[in-house]
Design an enzyme around this catalytic site. Sequence first.
Site, PDB file in Angstrom:
ATOM      1  N   TYR A   5       0.823  -1.212   0.000  1.00 12.47           N
ATOM      2  CA  TYR A   5       0.000   0.000   0.000  1.00 12.47           C
ATOM      3  C   TYR A   5       0.860   1.266   0.000  1.00 12.47           C
ATOM      4  CZ  TYR A   5      -4.123  -2.869   1.022  1.00 12.47           C
ATOM      5  OH  TYR A   5      -5.134  -3.794   0.967  1.00 12.47           O
ATOM      6  N   ASP A  11      -5.456  -6.579   5.692  1.00 18.17           N
ATOM      7  CA  ASP A  11      -6.648  -5.817   5.334  1.00 18.17           C
ATOM      8  C   ASP A  11      -7.775  -6.793   4.977  1.00 18.17           C
ATOM      9  OD1 ASP A  11      -8.353  -3.829   4.538  1.00 18.17           O
ATOM     10  OD2 ASP A  11      -7.212  -3.216   2.779  1.00 18.17           O
ATOM     11  N   LYS A  29       3.135 -15.419   1.790  1.00 23.56           N
ATOM     12  CA  LYS A  29       3.024 -16.096   0.490  1.00 23.56           C
ATOM     13  C   LYS A  29       4.459 -16.433   0.081  1.00 23.56           C
ATOM     14  CE  LYS A  29       0.461 -17.455  -3.010  1.00 23.56           C
ATOM     15  NZ  LYS A  29      -0.439 -18.607  -2.907  1.00 23.56           N
ATOM     16  N   ASP A  55     -11.013  -8.214   7.669  1.00 22.66           N
ATOM     17  CA  ASP A  55     -12.419  -7.973   7.335  1.00 22.66           C
ATOM     18  C   ASP A  55     -13.189  -9.285   7.268  1.00 22.66           C
ATOM     19  OD1 ASP A  55     -12.203  -5.257   7.280  1.00 22.66           O
ATOM     20  OD2 ASP A  55     -13.107  -5.024   5.296  1.00 22.66           O
ATOM     21  N   ASP A  79      -3.476 -17.883   1.053  1.00 18.19           N
ATOM     22  CA  ASP A  79      -4.650 -18.494   0.429  1.00 18.19           C
ATOM     23  C   ASP A  79      -5.241 -19.568   1.349  1.00 18.19           C
ATOM     24  OD1 ASP A  79      -2.177 -19.637  -0.092  1.00 18.19           O
ATOM     25  OD2 ASP A  79      -2.767 -20.543  -1.989  1.00 18.19           O
TER      26      ASP A  79
END
Length: 363
Positions: free
Chosen positions: A145, A252, A196, A256, A228
């Site tokens: 980000y 993020d 990852k 959520d 994943d």
Amino acid sequence: MTANNNASILILPGDGIGPEIVTQAERVLNAVAEREGLTLTLDHALVGGAAIEATGGPLPEDTLAKARAADAILLGAVGGPQWDSLDMAVRPEKGLLGLRSELALFGNLRPAILYPQLASASSLKPEIVSGLDILIVRELTGGIYFGQPRGEFVNDRGEREGFNTYRYNETEIRRIGRVAFEAARKRGKRLCSVDKANVLEVTVLWRNIMKELSAEYPDVELSHMYVDNAAMQLVRAPKQFDVMVTGNMFGDILSDCAAMLTGSIGMLPSASLDADGKGMYEPIHGSAPDIAGKGIANPLATILSVAMMLRYSLGQAAAADAIERAVSDVLDQGLRTADIAATGEAAVSTDAMGDAVVATLTK
Ligand code: NAD
């Protein structure tokens, strides 16, 4: 963390339902302080739309100075339709982002707790989520980000191409790792680092630093999971997790997802911490303009944010436990605000919910 018995706390009610829910959280804070013998200095300031109305900007100098001086900050929520047409740079949300960056609040703690009393609010089967209690630690000020270079350009074939850069240095990884290990130490002592590392070099480094750090925390069991698989496991068997730590983008998305497992946005607190444990505490929901002023907002996410503040910034675990127990008790008593009431169930007001938590704490 050493216990702080004389903390100074800045309260930022903000907009919409912010002032209503913060009023109740402040009452709970005062009640627990009296019960536990804490001397707290509370100050108030403006942020977001309320600050725009009073001063022309979402983060006045006075607010920032008070925020820097405080040991911890309690925030309601910011924003509302009346400010949506303003330029991005002066919107209420900029007040929040400004506080996060000015105070270097890089460690985002997002618990996802599903009180068994509310298990039917989840979209998953009650047996999968009832009693869920996980904490997601998300790096908040780095990763893809913020990584440079970034942008959009026209490539050799004449087509538009966009790009971002996913990078973390070891200092950034180590400091969020420490926040996560420390948090795990205060809970179930199990930490799952999500990466990852089968594809992204930056997360190979992430994994290696987490392994190095684990030598300093022999009492915490460290495991690793690809993002994943973590997403899959969160909806398959979320109760297997205690604390999860991950970078900005994965965090993020996963936080959520975890929040929604509980089905009740009005119940979830959060913390954003700096390197010294100073933090800003706020519910995960927004200013809910659709119900502002009606006296029906659920104050429990903000009240539980106070518990997090006591635990993570003030070293007052007993006071934090007392608030969390009181919240569970009022749910046991059958009290529900409209957002968590089952169909046909009577709902109580914001004030009545606050009254009940205070009464439970002081009895
Ligand atoms: P929201 O979280 O404010 O509301 C979403 C829905 O949940 C609404 O129906 C609302 O009534 C309900 N809800 C939220 N909190 C509740 C509570 N405590 N009790 C009962 N019901 C509750 O999200 P939104 O509607 O997308 O955003 C509204 C405003 O809040 C926008 O201006 C947005 O930018 C801002 N916002 C601020 C923050 C923050 O301050 N951290 C976070 C998200 C959104």
